[in-house]
Design a protein around this motif. Structure first.
Motif, PDB file in Angstrom:
ATOM      1  N   LEU A  22       0.679  -1.065   0.104  1.00 35.89           N
ATOM      2  CA  LEU A  22      -0.071   0.055  -0.045  1.00 35.89           C
ATOM      3  C   LEU A  22       0.846   1.243  -0.039  1.00 35.89           C
ATOM      4  N   SER A  42      -7.362   4.369   1.528  1.00 38.68           N
ATOM      5  CA  SER A  42      -5.792   4.013   1.552  1.00 38.68           C
ATOM      6  C   SER A  42      -5.361   4.364   2.921  1.00 38.68           C
ATOM      7  N   LEU A  59      -2.000  -3.557  -6.226  1.00 36.23           N
ATOM      8  CA  LEU A  59      -2.014  -3.933  -4.717  1.00 36.23           C
ATOM      9  C   LEU A  59      -2.169  -5.340  -4.685  1.00 36.23           C
TER      10      LEU A  59
END
Length: 343
Positions: free
Chosen positions: A39, A54, A310
Motif C-alpha cells: 500500500l 488507503s 495492490l
C-alpha cells in the motif's frame, strides 16, 4: 447431556494447539506487513493518495501490526535465558544477525541497480550505513537483535522479568522519538511489546484461559478489539510510530485471540500457520518482491490500475519468498535465510 468437561475437551480439540496458534498469529501479522508495504509503495509512487480509504487502511495496519510481531518475538525469549550464554548468543547471530547482513546487502545492491525504476533512490553509501542505519524493513531485525541482547544480559544478571516490563513501559511512555540514535528510539518504542511477550511466555495459565474461553467471549473480544484499534488509528493517524499504547493493545489482543479461535481444521488456519512458519523469510524478501512487481506493471505493462497493483504486489510479496524457500530446500542450499540451516 454432555458434561462440562466433555464440552471443554470438544472445544479444545477444535482450537489450535498451544504452539500452532503462534504460527497462525505470525501468519496474520506477516499478511498485514506485506499489505501495508504494498500500500505504501503505491502511495510513494503516487498511484494512491494518502487520503481516503488507503489512508484509513494504512492507519489501521500500522497501529498494531509491528507491536504484534515484537510481542510474538519475545514469547520464547525466556527459554534463551536458560541456555548456556555462548549458545544463546550463537542462536541470536544465526537467526537475526546473519539474515540481517546477508539480505540487507543483497537488497541494497538490487535497489542500487533498480533505482531508475523504483520510487526509492540508493547509492553505495547505503551499504556501509547498514551497520548503524538499517535500510527499509530490516530495521525490525536490527531492533529485535538489540532487544534480545538486552533481555539476555539483564535477565542473566538477575533482573526480574516483570521489572524489565515495567522499565520498558516507562521508556515507551517517556520517549519522544528525537534521540541521538534512531535505533534506540525504536528500542524504546517497541521494547514494551517484546517484554510483554516474554512475560506472557512464562504465564501459560493466562494464555490457556484465553485460548479456552467461551466462543462468545472470544469473538466479542476480537471484534471489539479491532474496532477500538480502528477508532484509535483514526484519532491519531500521523503519530502511529509513537502511537498511544491504548490503541495498539486492543488490536494486538484481538489478533492473539483470533489466532487462538480459528478452528485448527480450517484450511485458512493451516494456511496462516504455514506462512507464519515462513514469516522471517517472507519478511526478508517481500519488499524486494513487491517493488519488482510494481516496476514490471508500471514500466513493462504501463499499468496504473491500483487494484491490480495492490493485489499482485501483495501476492508477489508472499509467493516469491515462499518459492525461494522451496527452491532452496530442493537444492539443499544452506545459509540463505539462517546460518547453517537449509532454506
Amino acid at each position: 447431556m454432555q458434561s462440562v468437561s466433555g464440552r471443554a475437551t470438544s472445544v479444545q480439540s477444535r482450537l489450535p494447539s498451544r504452539e500452532s496458534w503462534i504460527d497462525t498469529a505470525k501468519g496474520w501479522g506477516i499478511l498485514l506487513v506485506v499489505l501495508g508495504h504494498a500500500l505504501r509503495g503505491l502511495q510513494n509512487a503516487q498511484l494512491l493518495p494518502t487520503t481516503g480509504w488507503s489512508h484509513a487502511l494504512d492507519a489501521w495496519i500500522y497501529s498494531f501490526h509491528m507491536p504484534l510481531f515484537f510481542l510474538l518475538s519475545g514469547f520464547f525469549m525466556e527459554k534463551a535465558v536458560h541456555k548456556p550464554l555462548d549458545r544463546a548468543l550463537k542462536d541470536r547471530a544465526k537467526t537475526l544477525l546473519w539474515p540481517y547482513l546477508v539480505w540487507s546487502v543483497l537488497q541494497t545492491l538490487v535497489q542500487i541497480r533498480m533505482s531508475s525504476y523504483t520510487t526509492a533512490q540508493y547509492d553505495w553509501m547505503h551499504l556501509l550505513g547498514i551497520l548503524w542505519k538499517p535500510v527499509m524493513q530490516f530495521w525490525f531485525l536490527y531492533v529485535l537483535l538489540l532487544l534480545s541482547l538486552l533481555w539476555l544480559g539483564l535477565r542473566r544478571i538477575g533482573v526480574p522479568a516483570p521489572v524489565l516490563l515495567l522499565a520498558a513501559l516507562v521508556l515507551h511512555l517517556t520517549q519522544n522519538g528525537t534521540g541521538v540514535w534512531a535505533m534506540w528510539d525504536l528500542v524504546c518504542i517497541h521494547g514494551v511489546w517484546f517484554a510483554a511477550g516474554a512475560v506472557l511466555g512464562i504465564m501459560p495459565q493466562l494464555i490457556e484461559k484465553m485460548r479456552l474461553a467461551s466462543p462468545s467471549l472470544r469473538w466479542t473480544g476480537i471484534l471489539s478489539g479491532f474496532a477500538l484499534t480502528s477508532w484509535g488509528a483514526m484519532m491519531q493517524p500521523d503519530n502511529l510510530l509513537h502511537s498511544n499504547i491504548l490503541w495498539a493493545v486492543p488490536g494486538v489482543l484481538a489478533s492473539l485471540w483470533l489466532a487462538m479461535s480459528l478452528p485448527a481444521d480450517w484450511s485458512v488456519t493451516r494456511g496462516l500457520g504455514w506462512i507464519g512458519r515462513l514469516s522471517l523469510e517472507i519478511y526478508l524478501v517481500h519488499t524486494l518482491a513487491s517493488a519488482t512487481m510494481r516496476a514490471i506493471l508500471l514500466h513493462g505493462f504501463k499499468s496504473h490500475d491500483v487494484t491490480l497493483h495492490l493485489v499482485l504486489a501483495s501476492l508477489a510479496g508472499i509467493m516469491i519468498p515462499v518459492a525461494l524457500v522451496l527452491i532452496g530446500r530442493r537444492l539443499q542450499l544452506r545459509h540463505v535465510f539462517r546460518f547453517g540451516t537449509v532454506a
